[in-house]
Design a protein around this motif. Structure first.
Motif, mmCIF file in Angstrom:
data_model
loop_
_atom_site.group_PDB
_atom_site.id
_atom_site.type_symbol
_atom_site.label_atom_id
_atom_site.label_comp_id
_atom_site.label_asym_id
_atom_site.label_seq_id
_atom_site.Cartn_x
_atom_site.Cartn_y
_atom_site.Cartn_z
ATOM 1 N N MET A 1 0.825 -1.210 0.000
ATOM 2 C CA MET A 1 0.000 0.000 0.000
ATOM 3 C C MET A 1 0.857 1.258 0.000
ATOM 4 N N SER A 2 2.016 1.217 0.678
ATOM 5 C CA SER A 2 2.874 2.398 0.772
ATOM 6 C C SER A 2 3.503 2.754 -0.571
ATOM 7 N N ASN A 3 3.556 1.765 -1.521
ATOM 8 C CA ASN A 3 4.172 2.020 -2.815
ATOM 9 C C ASN A 3 3.166 2.503 -3.860
ATOM 10 N N LEU A 4 1.881 2.584 -3.492
ATOM 11 C CA LEU A 4 0.861 3.018 -4.437
ATOM 12 C C LEU A 4 0.971 4.508 -4.711
ATOM 13 N N LYS A 5 0.504 4.918 -5.878
ATOM 14 C CA LYS A 5 0.478 6.335 -6.205
ATOM 15 C C LYS A 5 -0.550 7.050 -5.344
ATOM 16 N N LEU A 6 -0.366 8.363 -5.217
ATOM 17 C CA LEU A 6 -1.254 9.155 -4.373
ATOM 18 C C LEU A 6 -2.697 9.073 -4.866
ATOM 19 N N THR A 7 -2.898 9.146 -6.206
ATOM 20 C CA THR A 7 -4.254 9.077 -6.749
ATOM 21 C C THR A 7 -4.929 7.762 -6.387
ATOM 22 N N THR A 8 -4.178 6.662 -6.479
ATOM 23 C CA THR A 8 -4.741 5.353 -6.150
ATOM 24 C C THR A 8 -5.062 5.256 -4.668
ATOM 25 N N LYS A 9 -4.166 5.782 -3.823
ATOM 26 C CA LYS A 9 -4.413 5.742 -2.384
ATOM 27 C C LYS A 9 -5.672 6.524 -2.016
ATOM 28 N N ILE A 10 -5.766 7.752 -2.532
ATOM 29 C CA ILE A 10 -6.938 8.582 -2.215
ATOM 30 C C ILE A 10 -8.213 7.904 -2.707
ATOM 31 N N SER A 11 -8.171 7.371 -3.940
ATOM 32 C CA SER A 11 -9.351 6.703 -4.498
ATOM 33 C C SER A 11 -9.728 5.481 -3.681
ATOM 34 N N PHE A 12 -8.723 4.715 -3.272
ATOM 35 C CA PHE A 12 -8.981 3.491 -2.508
ATOM 36 C C PHE A 12 -9.632 3.803 -1.159
ATOM 37 N N PHE A 13 -9.030 4.730 -0.417
ATOM 38 C CA PHE A 13 -9.554 5.014 0.923
ATOM 39 C C PHE A 13 -10.891 5.755 0.868
ATOM 40 N N THR A 14 -11.089 6.608 -0.154
ATOM 41 C CA THR A 14 -12.391 7.264 -0.311
ATOM 42 C C THR A 14 -13.464 6.238 -0.619
ATOM 43 N N THR A 15 -13.143 5.312 -1.524
ATOM 44 C CA THR A 15 -14.085 4.246 -1.868
ATOM 45 C C THR A 15 -14.384 3.378 -0.656
ATOM 46 N N LEU A 16 -13.344 3.033 0.081
ATOM 47 C CA LEU A 16 -13.519 2.177 1.260
ATOM 48 C C LEU A 16 -14.443 2.838 2.285
ATOM 49 N N ALA A 17 -14.213 4.120 2.539
ATOM 50 C CA ALA A 17 -15.047 4.835 3.502
ATOM 51 C C ALA A 17 -16.483 4.940 3.008
ATOM 52 N N SER A 18 -16.653 5.248 1.714
ATOM 53 C CA SER A 18 -18.000 5.383 1.163
ATOM 54 C C SER A 18 -18.748 4.059 1.187
ATOM 55 N N VAL A 19 -18.053 2.975 0.795
ATOM 56 C CA VAL A 19 -18.678 1.648 0.793
ATOM 57 C C VAL A 19 -19.078 1.243 2.211
ATOM 58 N N LEU A 20 -18.252 1.575 3.167
ATOM 59 C CA LEU A 20 -18.567 1.248 4.558
ATOM 60 C C LEU A 20 -19.856 1.946 4.998
ATOM 61 N N VAL A 21 -19.974 3.240 4.674
ATOM 62 C CA VAL A 21 -21.170 3.993 5.060
ATOM 63 C C VAL A 21 -22.400 3.454 4.346
ATOM 64 N N VAL A 22 -22.287 3.227 3.034
ATOM 65 C CA VAL A 22 -23.417 2.714 2.255
ATOM 66 C C VAL A 22 -23.813 1.316 2.727
ATOM 67 N N SER A 23 -22.820 0.479 3.018
ATOM 68 C CA SER A 23 -23.099 -0.894 3.480
ATOM 69 C C SER A 23 -23.882 -0.886 4.786
ATOM 70 N N ILE A 24 -23.488 -0.022 5.703
ATOM 71 C CA ILE A 24 -24.204 0.064 6.982
ATOM 72 C C ILE A 24 -25.641 0.518 6.750
ATOM 73 N N ALA A 25 -25.819 1.518 5.852
ATOM 74 C CA ALA A 25 -27.173 2.013 5.569
ATOM 75 C C ALA A 25 -28.035 0.925 4.933
ATOM 76 N N LEU A 26 -27.479 0.226 3.932
ATOM 77 C CA LEU A 26 -28.242 -0.836 3.268
ATOM 78 C C LEU A 26 -28.499 -2.021 4.190
ATOM 79 N N LEU A 27 -27.566 -2.296 5.080
ATOM 80 C CA LEU A 27 -27.764 -3.377 6.046
ATOM 81 C C LEU A 27 -28.940 -3.073 6.970
#
Length: 406
Positions: free
Chosen positions: A1-27
């Motif tokens: 993860m530390s070797n990933l580009k900044l764009t990939t890191k930001i996209s990954f963690f933004t997606t992860l946070a969003s999916v977590l919130v949406v998953s809790i809501a849909l659950l």
């Protein structure tokens, strides 16, 4: 993860946070539908008499099934009373999956009641699949959109970095010249250029001072070498030349030492530590050590927070200058953080006052190097102090005070 580009890191963690919130809501939504569906199934069995009536007769139990779609079996006799689903005798309670069908069973004593709830359970399964597909779709959408937006923003950072690489570690006059679209990158560029501005000023100041000292060292060094040459030729035979040469060499060595020490102090003054100084005690100590045979009056009280070594050099230069160009007594007046060095010599002309802190500037009757007040001014500036000059026909005052942060 530390070797990933900044764009990939930001996209990954933004997606992860969003999916977590949406998953809790849909659950929570799925849980709501599940509770409603289960409640609708179980509520049918609250009153089992709606499905079957059991009557004890002399010939045994008689079952009157009131709904054709309800499974009825008696475990005590092993009899399947009504089996519209063809599942045979079952000892079950609650939700069961048999084959590709879902059933709900209720056990009342030895009587088993059941019902096909496949449509309801498939409805819940379809909702679950829909929600999972929704999460995947949202994750892909957020990752893609975040990646595109972040990549556009990172372009500016890449341009910023590429321009910094042109610096090469030597051109302190270089400034980053880009027109960023984001406030964050714009602030970064402004801060960097401001830093380079301060570095350039500091570099030029150091370069100017080193040049000045190097130039000024030539005179005492030439004097020293000249008298050494005299000693070699005539010093051993002529006591008068020997004495004169030794005294001149000593004076030149002291002058060189002072110049070098001041140069080193200015070079490192930005890293010197500050402390709270009792000004009266400090000035009294300087006077007793360096001006003990001269008439200096110390008056007033106060404290100042600065570097003690730097302030000592400033005050020593100012007091020494007062004795050189003024008549005793020299007065050091203290008023809290303000220090006035007062002499009663002739007025310094207005046109001279503008030049007096310049490097190598000497008055008409000056025999010094022209570096004293310049050194004091430079040290004061780097310590966050200010030296002000006020001169009349009656007296000349050099004031040292702390610059207030705005």
């Amino acid at each position: 993860m530390s070797n990933l580009k900044l764009t990939t890191k930001i996209s990954f963690f933004t997606t992860l946070a969003s999916v977590l919130v949406v998953s809790i809501a849909l659950l929570l939504i799925y849980r709501y539908f599940y509770v409603l569906a289960v409640r609708s199934v179980t509520s049918d069995f609250i009153n089992p008499q709606r499905f079957v009536t059991v009557v004890d007769t002399p010939v045994g139990k008689q079952y009157f099934v009131l709904r054709w779609d309800v499974y009825v079996a008696d475990l005590s006799t092993g009899e399947v009373v009504n089996d519209p689903y063809g599942i045979g005798l079952r000892d079950a309670n609650g939700f069961q999956k048999l084959g590709d069908k879902h059933y709900y069973f209720v056990k009342i004593d030895d009587v088993i009641l059941g019902k096909d709830v496949t449509p309801t359970m498939r409805f819940l399964e379809n909702i679950k699949k829909l929600f999972l597909f929704t999460i995947l779709l949202i994750a892909a959408g957020i990752f893609l959109s975040t990646y595109i937006l972040t990549k556009e923003s990172v372009k500016e950072l890449k341009e910023f970095v590429s321009q910094i690489e042109l610096l090469g570690g030597s051109d302190v006059s270089y400034r980053v010249n880009i027109d960023p679209k984001s406030l964050e990158v714009e602030e970064l560029v402004l801060k960097f250029n401001d830093l380079m501005e301060r570095i350039e000023r500091s570099y030029k100041s150091q370069e100017s001072f080193v040049s000045a000292v190097s130039h000024e060292l030539r005179t005492p060094v030439a004097t020293l070498l000249g008298y050494v040459s005299m000693l070699k030729r005539w010093g051993a035979k002529n006591e008068e030349i020997l004495t004169e040469s030794v005294q001149a060499i000593e004076e030149s060595a002291k002058e060189i030492k002072n110049i070098i020490e001041n140069m080193l102090l200015i070079a490192r003054v930005e890293t010197l530590t500050e402390e709270k100084i009792n000004v009266r005690d400090f000035v009294t100590e300087i006077v007793g050590h360096k001006f003990k045979d001269k008439e200096v009056i110390v008056e007033g009280e106060g404290t100042i927070e600065t570097n003690k070594e730097g302030l000592g050099i400033i005050l020593t230069i100012l007091v020494d200058n007062a004795f050189t160009h003024g008549a005793p007594p020299v007065i050091v007046s203290i008023d809290n953080g303000k220090i006035d060095v007062i002499n009663h010599g002739p007025k310094i002309p207005d046109e001279v006052q503008d030049k007096i802190f310049e490097r190598f500037y000497k008055g008409e009757n000056s025999s010094g190097t022209g570096l004293g007040l310049y050194i004091a001014y430079e040290i004061a500036k780097k310590l966050g102090l200010q030296i002000e000059l006020y001169s009349t026909d009656e007296r000349t005052v050099f004031t040292v005070l702390k610059i207030k942060n705005t």
